[in-house]
Design a protein around this motif. Structure first.
Motif, short mmCIF file in Angstrom:
data_model
loop_
_atom_site.label_atom_id
_atom_site.label_comp_id
_atom_site.label_asym_id
_atom_site.label_seq_id
_atom_site.Cartn_x
_atom_site.Cartn_y
_atom_site.Cartn_z
N VAL A 103 0.78 -1.06 -0.22
CA VAL A 103 0.18 0.02 -0.23
C VAL A 103 0.92 0.80 0.01
N ASP A 104 1.96 1.43 0.83
CA ASP A 104 2.34 2.64 0.63
C ASP A 104 3.35 2.49 -0.31
N SER A 105 4.13 1.53 -0.93
CA SER A 105 5.23 1.70 -2.47
C SER A 105 4.15 2.40 -3.61
N LEU A 106 2.23 1.88 -3.44
CA LEU A 106 1.30 2.43 -4.48
C LEU A 106 0.65 3.86 -4.30
N ASN A 107 0.60 3.75 -2.94
CA ASN A 107 1.07 5.66 -2.54
C ASN A 107 2.15 6.47 -2.67
N LYS A 108 2.78 6.22 -2.70
CA LYS A 108 4.10 6.47 -2.86
C LYS A 108 4.32 7.35 -4.86
N SER A 109 4.09 5.99 -5.64
CA SER A 109 3.30 5.88 -7.00
C SER A 109 2.66 6.69 -7.46
N LEU A 110 1.71 6.88 -7.02
CA LEU A 110 0.51 7.90 -6.57
C LEU A 110 0.83 9.23 -7.12
N LYS A 111 1.63 9.72 -5.98
CA LYS A 111 2.12 11.10 -5.73
C LYS A 111 3.39 11.49 -6.50
N ARG A 112 4.16 10.04 -7.29
CA ARG A 112 4.72 10.30 -8.48
C ARG A 112 4.26 10.72 -10.02
N LEU A 113 3.23 10.99 -9.98
CA LEU A 113 2.39 10.55 -11.08
C LEU A 113 2.40 12.01 -11.95
N SER A 114 2.62 12.92 -13.03
CA SER A 114 3.35 14.05 -13.31
C SER A 114 2.59 14.00 -15.08
N ASP A 115 2.23 15.15 -15.42
CA ASP A 115 2.19 15.51 -16.83
C ASP A 115 2.71 14.44 -17.46
N GLU A 116 3.82 14.20 -17.34
CA GLU A 116 4.78 13.44 -18.16
C GLU A 116 3.39 12.22 -18.44
N SER A 117 3.60 11.04 -17.18
CA SER A 117 3.03 10.56 -16.95
C SER A 117 1.80 9.79 -17.84
N PHE A 118 1.10 11.83 -18.47
CA PHE A 118 -0.32 10.99 -18.36
C PHE A 118 -0.48 11.15 -20.18
N LYS A 120 2.75 9.77 -21.44
CA LYS A 120 3.58 9.17 -22.19
C LYS A 120 2.87 7.01 -22.42
N PRO A 121 2.10 7.02 -23.67
CA PRO A 121 2.24 5.98 -23.87
C PRO A 121 2.48 4.41 -23.46
N TYR A 122 1.76 3.63 -22.86
CA TYR A 122 1.75 2.91 -22.23
C TYR A 122 1.19 1.08 -22.23
N TYR A 123 0.76 0.67 -23.48
CA TYR A 123 -0.45 -0.76 -23.46
C TYR A 123 -1.29 0.29 -23.86
N GLY A 124 -1.19 0.28 -24.49
CA GLY A 124 -2.25 0.90 -25.12
C GLY A 124 -3.41 2.18 -24.43
N LEU A 125 -2.77 1.93 -23.13
CA LEU A 125 -3.43 3.62 -22.41
C LEU A 125 -2.88 4.76 -22.61
N ASN A 126 -2.04 5.39 -21.38
CA ASN A 126 -1.20 5.79 -21.30
C ASN A 126 -0.88 5.60 -19.25
N GLU A 127 0.43 6.09 -19.00
CA GLU A 127 1.25 5.38 -18.08
C GLU A 127 0.19 6.21 -16.92
N GLY A 128 0.02 7.28 -17.06
CA GLY A 128 -0.76 7.45 -15.78
C GLY A 128 -1.95 6.67 -15.26
N LEU A 129 -2.61 6.48 -16.51
CA LEU A 129 -4.17 5.87 -16.01
C LEU A 129 -3.45 4.74 -16.03
N TYR A 130 -3.22 3.80 -16.17
CA TYR A 130 -2.19 2.26 -16.04
C TYR A 130 -2.06 2.55 -14.64
N ILE A 131 -0.74 3.73 -13.88
CA ILE A 131 -0.88 3.34 -12.75
C ILE A 131 -2.22 3.10 -11.99
#
Length: 219
Positions: A103-118, A120-131
């Motif tokens: 849970v702590d790692s997932l929270n860290k990941s969500l806090k690290r999302l940026s405009d770039e994340s959304f 950046k293509p990833y598996y037909g979506l974008n990385e931010g949405l995927y995360i």
């Protein structure tokens, strides 16, 4: 057992979408050892309860995080895999400890999302949405004692109503739809589950996940 079964099915669906790191250099590093499997293969095996595969994935991701400690995608996958380790632990204190780390790692990941994340293509979506999807589905799958299920479901509802998700073709986002339907059923929001299943039918009536969703809401 019901929660655990749902956890296994959901993580398996996520594994189908894949666990591929985001550069060729990373692949070279994680596949250089004696275990001649890609990280994706190992994650799939871990999702079905293969503890040695789970240990391999964690070791690989931990090594990658030493080099890329701020990478949101790696951090999210680490959190999800740690949650699986908690799922598979025999001792209750280990289940608690590993799930908390997840849970702590997932929270860290969500806090690290940026405009770039959304962007950046990833598996037909974008990385931010995927995360976000990975985190939401993992949160919903945790035992109620972690008090994350409501949060995960709210995240899914926000995504399902977003124009951003609707921008992408149904295929790459079908796994999010079916997991949302399952989550709504788990949360005893039958009308929401039916609404989402009907939306899947409108978008892709012959898709296997659509058929599964319709069966779930009619049973």
């Amino acid at each position: 057992m019901y929660i655990k079964d749902n956890w296994l099915s959901r993580i398996t669906l996520l594994a189908i979408v894949g666990f591929v790191v985001v550069s060729a250099l990373w692949f070279k590093q994680v596949n250089a050892g004696p275990m001649q499997k890609t990280l994706q293969d190992a994650f799939v095996d871990a999702s079905t309860g293969d503890r040695s595969a789970g240990d391999h994935v964690l070791s690989a991701v931990e090594n990658l995080l030493i080099q890329y400690p701020e990478d949101a995608l790696l951090t999210a996958y680490y959190g999800s895999t740690m949650s699986m380790k908690g799922r598979d632990s025999w001792l209750p204190w280990n289940r608690q400890k590993y799930s908390e780390i997840g849970v702590d790692s997932l929270n860290k990941s969500l806090k690290r999302l940026s405009d770039e994340s959304f962007n950046k293509p990833y598996y037909g979506l974008n990385e931010g949405l995927y995360i976000q999807s990975l985190a939401a589905i993992t949160f919903i799958s945790l035992p109620e004692s972690f008090e994350q299920r409501d949060r995960g479901f709210e995240m899914l509802k926000t995504m399902m109503a977003s124009e951003e998700l609707g921008y992408y073709p149904f295929g790459p986002r079908a796994w999010i739809h079916i997991e949302a339907v399952k989550a709504a059923i788990d949360m005893e929001e039958t009308s929401t589950a039916t609404q989402w299943a009907n939306e899947m039918q409108r978008l892709a009536p012959t898709h296997p996940y659509t058929q599964q969703a319709l069966e779930l809401v009619t049973n």
